[in-house]
Scaffold this active site. Structure first.
Site, short mmCIF file in Angstrom:
data_model
loop_
_atom_site.label_atom_id
_atom_site.label_comp_id
_atom_site.label_asym_id
_atom_site.label_seq_id
_atom_site.Cartn_x
_atom_site.Cartn_y
_atom_site.Cartn_z
CG ASP A 112 -0.15 -0.31 2.52
OD1 ASP A 112 1.07 -0.05 2.57
OD2 ASP A 112 -0.77 -0.83 3.47
CD GLU A 134 0.98 -6.60 3.05
OE1 GLU A 134 1.81 -7.21 3.74
OE2 GLU A 134 0.92 -5.35 2.99
CD GLU A 148 0.49 4.17 4.79
OE1 GLU A 148 1.70 4.33 5.07
OE2 GLU A 148 -0.40 4.97 5.16
CG HIS A 221 6.46 4.56 10.46
ND1 HIS A 221 6.08 3.38 11.05
CD2 HIS A 221 5.98 4.51 9.19
CE1 HIS A 221 5.42 2.64 10.17
NE2 HIS A 221 5.34 3.30 9.04
NE ARG A 223 3.09 10.32 4.48
CZ ARG A 223 4.15 10.95 3.97
NH1 ARG A 223 4.20 12.26 3.99
NH2 ARG A 223 5.13 10.27 3.43
CG HIS A 254 10.78 6.32 9.88
ND1 HIS A 254 10.87 7.40 9.02
CD2 HIS A 254 10.29 5.30 9.14
CE1 HIS A 254 10.45 7.04 7.82
NE2 HIS A 254 10.10 5.77 7.86
#
Length: 384
Positions: A112, A134, A148, A221, A223, A254
């Site tokens: 994604d 996936e 995603e 991490h 967003r 990250h």
């Protein structure tokens, strides 16, 4: 081979394989999850051309190394403070040129990411069949995770065949109108990757720092989480682990400037939390396998930890990986620092509760996803 500057014009396209399957990756998780499949495709002599967009350029080489396989070309798109708009438009343009020059019979994308979405769109525009690995994971909320959830739904509209990791993922695709004959349930290649990395006799300087204490692995991490929310989440983790003398935490940070700023502000001076650079999959998987507990907002770690039997707290509001929650190895505890604090404390205070979660689960397959994908790829290439 990686090319400086990523210019495709330096390649001699007369020597490029025509009619190959084009495998595109760009991020560290994609590299880890796709490499076992690429290894098997190469061993089976399937024509394969691997392209890295370089979305996570600085973190990719370590990700490939345990598998002994590397991209044939890197577009090297990464730049400082890159935006989603830049990533999408740059990959779309460069992949379109590559597709024109090598004329692939199909495109393989994973998951994604912005790389997966942009590559699928480039292939769709060029009339190249898209095979999605996936496929079918859903939270039902386009903004969580961002981008995603949008990316995977959009790829589903363009894909010719969908390799779903679980029955739940397949059912999500069928509910969206995908034909059953266009979906194959295979498990998740993340589990296959563990066979290349996890070692019973693993040791390292970092693991030695744990000194026999209860080890907690932390990653964060996402967003969609603001700096303030991330600061609160990390502060909750810090408050919990500082209560215990026999606990040590490893947090591979990250490289996002936003994540690093929050980590430094929330965790500065905390001796119970070791901040490191991102780890190789070899080190990370082995440390995870020895962990008492994982606290993460990552999707892939939920799968890996479930298979390894590591209790996991998901610091998100929703997860697209409900199978591990239902299996009892994962609990979604939200993004508020106080809730995260209480859930960590609960597991550290009660070995009984923790041990109930520490049961290996095959919810995401048993490590044979790549074999199933390879078998289906042979069938699909005959059909087309």
């Amino acid at each position: 081979m990686f090319l400086e500057g990523g210019s495709m014009r330096r390649l001699n396209f007369d020597k490029m394989p025509k009619g190959a399957i084009l495998g595109v990756i760009g991020t560290r998780p994609e590299a880890i999850k796709m490499s076992p499949l690429f290894v098997k495709m190469r061993k089976a002599n399937l024509p394969l051309f691997i392209c890295s967009t370089g979305q996570h350029r600085d973190m990719l080489e370590d990700a490939f190394s345990p598998f002994g396989i590397f991209p044939d070309l890197s577009l090297d798109i990464m730049k400082e403070n890159q935006s989603l708009s830049y990533i999408t438009s740059k990959i779309l343009t460069d992949l379109s040129e590559l597709i024109d020059n090598i004329s692939p019979v199909a495109l393989l994308v994973h998951g994604d990411t912005s790389t997966a979405f942009s590559a699928a769109l480039a292939a769709f525009f060029k009339g190249v069949k898209v095979f999605h690995i996936e496929a079918g994971l859903r939270t039902g909320d386009l903004t969580n995770p961002l981008p995603e959830e949008f990316n995977r739904r959009a790829i589903a509209l363009m894909a010719k065949h969908h390799f779903a990791p679980t029955v739940r993922a397949r059912d999500s695709l069928l509910a969206e109108g995908v034909k059953e004959c266009d979906v194959t349930v295979v498990g998740n290649t993340a589990i296959d990757a563990l066979a290349y990395t996890v070692r019973e006799d693993y040791s390292s300087e970092l693991y030695d720092l744990a000194g026999g204490k209860r080890l907690i692995i932390v990653t964060a991490h996402r967003r969609e989480v603001s700096e303030e929310e991330l600061y609160s989440m990390l502060l909750g983790i810090r408050s919990a682990v500082e209560r215990y003398e026999d606990v040590i935490t490893i947090f591979p940070v990250h490289r996002s400037p936003r994540v690093r700023k929050s980590a430094e502000n929330a965790l500065c001076g905390c001796k119970k939390i070791i901040l490191t650079e991102p780890l190789s999959p070899f080190d990370f998987h082995n440390l995870l396998s020895k962990a008492y507990l994982a606290v993460t907002d990552s999707g892939g770690i939920q799968e890996e930890a479930a298979y390894l039997g590591v209790p996991t707290l998901v610091i998100r509001e929703k997860t697209e990986r409900r199978e591990a929650v239902e299996a009892g190895t994962v609990k979604v505890c939200g993004t508020h620092g106080a809730e995260i604090y209480m859930e960590i404390k609960r597991l550290l205070d009660s070995p009984l509760i923790r041990n109930e979660m520490a049961k290996p689960s095959d919810a995401y397959g048993g490590g044979d996803a790549c074999e199933k994908i390879l078998e289906k790829l042979h069938d699909l290439l005959k059909i087309y």
